[in-house]
Design an enzyme around this catalytic site. Sequence first.
Site, PDB file in Angstrom:
ATOM      1  N   ASN A 252      -7.906   4.252   8.661  1.00  0.00           N
ATOM      2  CA  ASN A 252      -7.326   3.135   9.403  1.00  0.00           C
ATOM      3  C   ASN A 252      -7.408   3.304  10.910  1.00  0.00           C
ATOM      4  O   ASN A 252      -7.382   2.332  11.643  1.00  0.00           O
ATOM      5  CB  ASN A 252      -5.858   2.946   8.988  1.00  0.00           C
ATOM      6  CG  ASN A 252      -5.082   4.243   8.966  1.00  0.00           C
ATOM      7  OD1 ASN A 252      -5.473   5.199   8.314  1.00  0.00           O
ATOM      8  ND2 ASN A 252      -3.990   4.297   9.700  1.00  0.00           N
TER       9      ASN A 252
ATOM     10  N   HIS B  35      -1.879  -7.532   2.624  1.00  0.00           N
ATOM     11  CA  HIS B  35      -1.848  -8.063   3.997  1.00  0.00           C
ATOM     12  C   HIS B  35      -2.946  -7.502   4.893  1.00  0.00           C
ATOM     13  O   HIS B  35      -3.088  -7.920   6.046  1.00  0.00           O
ATOM     14  CB  HIS B  35      -0.466  -7.873   4.636  1.00  0.00           C
ATOM     15  CG  HIS B  35      -0.123  -6.496   5.083  1.00  0.00           C
ATOM     16  ND1 HIS B  35      -0.101  -6.136   6.408  1.00  0.00           N
ATOM     17  CD2 HIS B  35       0.221  -5.386   4.395  1.00  0.00           C
ATOM     18  CE1 HIS B  35       0.268  -4.863   6.509  1.00  0.00           C
ATOM     19  NE2 HIS B  35       0.464  -4.378   5.296  1.00  0.00           N
TER      20      HIS B  35
ATOM     21  N   CYS C  42       1.424   1.565  11.836  1.00  0.00           N
ATOM     22  CA  CYS C  42       2.423   1.636  10.768  1.00  0.00           C
ATOM     23  C   CYS C  42       3.342   2.826  10.943  1.00  0.00           C
ATOM     24  O   CYS C  42       3.565   3.584  10.013  1.00  0.00           O
ATOM     25  CB  CYS C  42       1.740   1.705   9.411  1.00  0.00           C
ATOM     26  SG  CYS C  42       0.577   0.394   9.161  1.00  0.00           S
TER      27      CYS C  42
ATOM     28  N   GLY D 199       0.806  -1.214   0.000  1.00  0.00           N
ATOM     29  CA  GLY D 199       0.000   0.000   0.000  1.00  0.00           C
ATOM     30  C   GLY D 199       0.842   1.269   0.000  1.00  0.00           C
ATOM     31  O   GLY D 199       0.530   2.241  -0.683  1.00  0.00           O
ATOM     32  N   THR D 200       1.935   1.252   0.758  1.00  0.00           N
ATOM     33  CA  THR D 200       2.784   2.445   0.845  1.00  0.00           C
ATOM     34  C   THR D 200       3.341   2.803  -0.524  1.00  0.00           C
ATOM     35  O   THR D 200       3.329   3.977  -0.931  1.00  0.00           O
ATOM     36  CB  THR D 200       3.944   2.186   1.835  1.00  0.00           C
ATOM     37  OG1 THR D 200       3.380   1.863   3.111  1.00  0.00           O
ATOM     38  CG2 THR D 200       4.843   3.396   1.968  1.00  0.00           C
TER      39      THR D 200
ATOM     40  N   GLN E 218      -7.727   0.033   3.597  1.00  0.00           N
ATOM     41  CA  GLN E 218      -8.570  -0.524   4.673  1.00  0.00           C
ATOM     42  C   GLN E 218      -9.958  -0.908   4.171  1.00  0.00           C
ATOM     43  O   GLN E 218     -10.688  -1.622   4.859  1.00  0.00           O
ATOM     44  CB  GLN E 218      -8.716   0.490   5.814  1.00  0.00           C
ATOM     45  CG  GLN E 218      -7.424   0.793   6.551  1.00  0.00           C
ATOM     46  CD  GLN E 218      -6.960  -0.355   7.451  1.00  0.00           C
ATOM     47  OE1 GLN E 218      -7.743  -1.228   7.844  1.00  0.00           O
ATOM     48  NE2 GLN E 218      -5.679  -0.379   7.772  1.00  0.00           N
TER      49      GLN E 218
ATOM     50  N   THR F 285      10.864  -7.068 -11.115  1.00  0.00           N
ATOM     51  CA  THR F 285      10.430  -8.435 -11.432  1.00  0.00           C
ATOM     52  C   THR F 285       9.127  -8.758 -10.700  1.00  0.00           C
ATOM     53  O   THR F 285       8.985  -8.446  -9.515  1.00  0.00           O
ATOM     54  CB  THR F 285      11.535  -9.431 -11.014  1.00  0.00           C
ATOM     55  OG1 THR F 285      12.714  -9.082 -11.735  1.00  0.00           O
ATOM     56  CG2 THR F 285      11.135 -10.866 -11.307  1.00  0.00           C
TER      57      THR F 285
HETATM   58  N1  PLP Z   1      -2.796   3.051   3.800  1.00  0.00           N
HETATM   59  C1  PLP Z   1      -3.533   2.714   4.866  1.00  0.00           C
HETATM   60  C2  PLP Z   1      -4.891   3.337   5.059  1.00  0.00           C
HETATM   61  C3  PLP Z   1      -3.044   1.791   5.801  1.00  0.00           C
HETATM   62  O1  PLP Z   1      -3.795   1.461   6.863  1.00  0.00           O
HETATM   63  C4  PLP Z   1      -1.754   1.226   5.603  1.00  0.00           C
HETATM   64  C5  PLP Z   1      -1.165   0.339   6.627  1.00  0.00           C
HETATM   65  O2  PLP Z   1      -1.524   0.441   7.795  1.00  0.00           O
HETATM   66  C6  PLP Z   1      -1.047   1.588   4.445  1.00  0.00           C
HETATM   67  C7  PLP Z   1      -1.584   2.510   3.574  1.00  0.00           C
HETATM   68  C8  PLP Z   1       0.300   1.000   4.149  1.00  0.00           C
HETATM   69  O3  PLP Z   1       0.156  -0.256   3.493  1.00  0.00           O
HETATM   70  P1  PLP Z   1       1.365  -1.293   3.469  1.00  0.00           P
HETATM   71  O4  PLP Z   1       1.532  -1.810   4.854  1.00  0.00           O
HETATM   72  O5  PLP Z   1       0.928  -2.364   2.499  1.00  0.00           O
HETATM   73  O6  PLP Z   1       2.572  -0.579   2.968  1.00  0.00           O
END
Ligand code: PLP
Length: 394
Positions: free
Chosen positions: A155, A205, A336, A68-69, A183, A241
């Site tokens: 989140n 995840h 996070c 996600g990041t 989320q 990859t």
């Molecule tokens: N965006 C939201 C709303 C999240 O809750 C999170 C992780 O808590 C992320 C992005 C980051 O995702 P990732 O852990 O896959 O990098």
Amino acid sequence: MTYLDHAATTPMHPLAADALVAELGRVGNPSSVHEAGRAARRAVEESRELIADRLGAHPSEVLFTGGGTEADNLAVKGLFWARSGADSRRRRVLVSAVEHHAVLDAALWLGEREDAEPVLLPVDGAGRLDLSALEAELGNHADEVALLSVMWANNEVGTIQPIAEVVALAHAYDIPVHSDAVQAVGPLDVEFATSGLDAMSVSAHKLGGPVGVGALLLRRDVDVTAVQHGGGQERGVRSGTFATALIRSFAAAIDAAVAGRREQGGRVAALRDALAVAVLAEVPDAVVRGPAVPGSPLDAARLPGNLSITFPGCDTDALLYLLDSLGVQCSAGSACQAGVTRTSHVLLAMGLTEADARGTVRFSLGRSSTRADVDTVAGVIGDVVARARAAGSR
Ligand code: PLP
């Protein structure tokens, strides 16, 4: 163990774990032209089709990322560079004040390093975007806006944002809209095409898949400048990859999450409501954060598994430590943040005082949550809060 931190990461679905293990035995780079490579490529493309189908998108709109990041960074930076490159007046990066740091810090970084102007859009006391503030910003500055990013669901407090209204307002000025749906995908009905969004982030995840894979859904006609360069995979926007095993497992997880959504959503929301009632019975001055309606602790404009709750006079670190020592695992705001407890920018943006924000805990439930988890918390929370208060007053 009472695991109530599903928003941080949730256990892998057995079908996703099986798919991962089965694929780990495979050799072959999906970009190689030999038979092993072509077979791996088929696995990637079948997974892409399944994910696209379950998210209401075209397969060519699914770009795999490392999570996600990465998807958020690619969307915010890539859209900014593409739009400001085409028209140098477009330097404003609009994001809601309650975005995850993956969006927020990407926008702030563009402000520090790339001469962008990050604009944080306010939210109300429940964490919902102030649409009139967005309307005013667009009315005054539409020609200077590069992009708008508003998350689908928060989140920390579970608030679901009015994405349809956000898209309608921005598209009236031809401004591309990205949404972090990390989320939302899984618990909510998320359809990329019908949402009207230009870009949307997903992470495996958070929905029963493995850590380290996600996707940016990107409409074909939307231009994004690559952040990462190399082999030119994924429309040249995201080189690297293909992680065949992770991608296969991600697809199995989305498939299972969408198939079980209705049943799981109702079950998890009922448990979450029972947890809210039980905690409030033990600690009557606790305050539930996020959307709420009179007569019911929580309402529908909120993720089914989220319960954010303030325990006045407590410090989150003490609460988390005491709960953990009794086998209850939960978070302060977002997990996070590399283990650092910073006062939540989400709660502050919702108007909480620093002290209340620092006494707020997030319980998040998921597929493996049970009534026993609720009962365990109900059995310890009164004592935990009393001890945290005593520790704070020393
Ligand atoms: N965006 C939201 C709303 C999240 O809750 C999170 C992780 O808590 C992320 C992005 C980051 O995702 P990732 O852990 O896959 O990098």
